[in-house]
Write a protein that holds these residues in place. Structure first.
Motif, PDB file in Angstrom:
ATOM      1  N   ALA A  29     -24.892  62.836  11.091  1.00 34.61           N
ATOM      2  CA  ALA A  29     -25.386  63.045   9.731  1.00 34.61           C
ATOM      3  C   ALA A  29     -25.358  64.525   9.370  1.00 34.61           C
ATOM      4  CB  ALA A  29     -26.805  62.494   9.602  1.00 34.61           C
ATOM      5  N   TYR A  36     -25.996  56.719   9.581  1.00 36.56           N
ATOM      6  CA  TYR A  36     -25.295  57.388  10.669  1.00 36.56           C
ATOM      7  C   TYR A  36     -25.964  57.027  11.979  1.00 36.56           C
ATOM      8  CZ  TYR A  36     -22.747  60.066   7.242  1.00 36.56           C
ATOM      9  OH  TYR A  36     -21.936  60.415   6.204  1.00 36.56           O
ATOM     10  N   ASP A  42     -30.562  64.942   6.867  1.00 38.50           N
ATOM     11  CA  ASP A  42     -29.883  64.396   8.047  1.00 38.50           C
ATOM     12  C   ASP A  42     -30.772  63.396   8.777  1.00 38.50           C
ATOM     13  OD1 ASP A  42     -31.607  66.387   8.937  1.00 38.50           O
ATOM     14  OD2 ASP A  42     -30.243  67.148  10.469  1.00 38.50           O
TER      15      ASP A  42
END
Length: 123
Positions: A19, A13, A4
């Protein structure tokens, strides 16, 4: 680095939370396996990101120290997404605007005006 955080740092993102949510929904795959947000990313990993009905294919070249500017993103990843993926979404977008099945409700104002103009011309 966590997946992420990696996707956030290479600007796929806008936030780490977005994410992380994508990982939880199963939109992120690393080397063919669905990834949790805490999954570690290493050099030479192959990542598939499903975003906006496109499967982006990425190869990890290096791990960034933090969020990088848009100009430096190519140092840390290689985008191997095929061109057909983008062409398919363009065709989908165009077909939605032009195609309307008969019997799917009342015409829009523009369609009604076009019908009226057509009928006025034929008389």
């Amino acid at each position: 680095m966590r997946i992420d955080k990696y996707l956030w740092s290479i600007r796929y993102y806008k936030t780490r939370n977005m994410a992380s949510e994508a990982c939880k929904k199963g939109h992120i795959r690393i080397n063919g396996n669905t990834a949790k947000p805490s999954r570690e990313v290493y050099k030479m990993d192959e990542i598939i990101v499903r975003k906006n009905q496109i499967n982006y294919e990425l190869n990890v070249l290096d791990i960034p120290p933090g969020r990088v500017s848009a100009k430096l993103v190519d140092i840390y990843r290689k985008d191997t997404t095929p061109k057909e993926a983008f062409q398919n979404t363009e065709l989908l977008r165009l077909s939605k605007n032009l195609y309307r099945e008969k019997g799917l409700g009342r015409p829009t104002k523009k369609e009604r005006r076009d019908i009226d103009d057509y009928l006025d011309e034929s008389e």
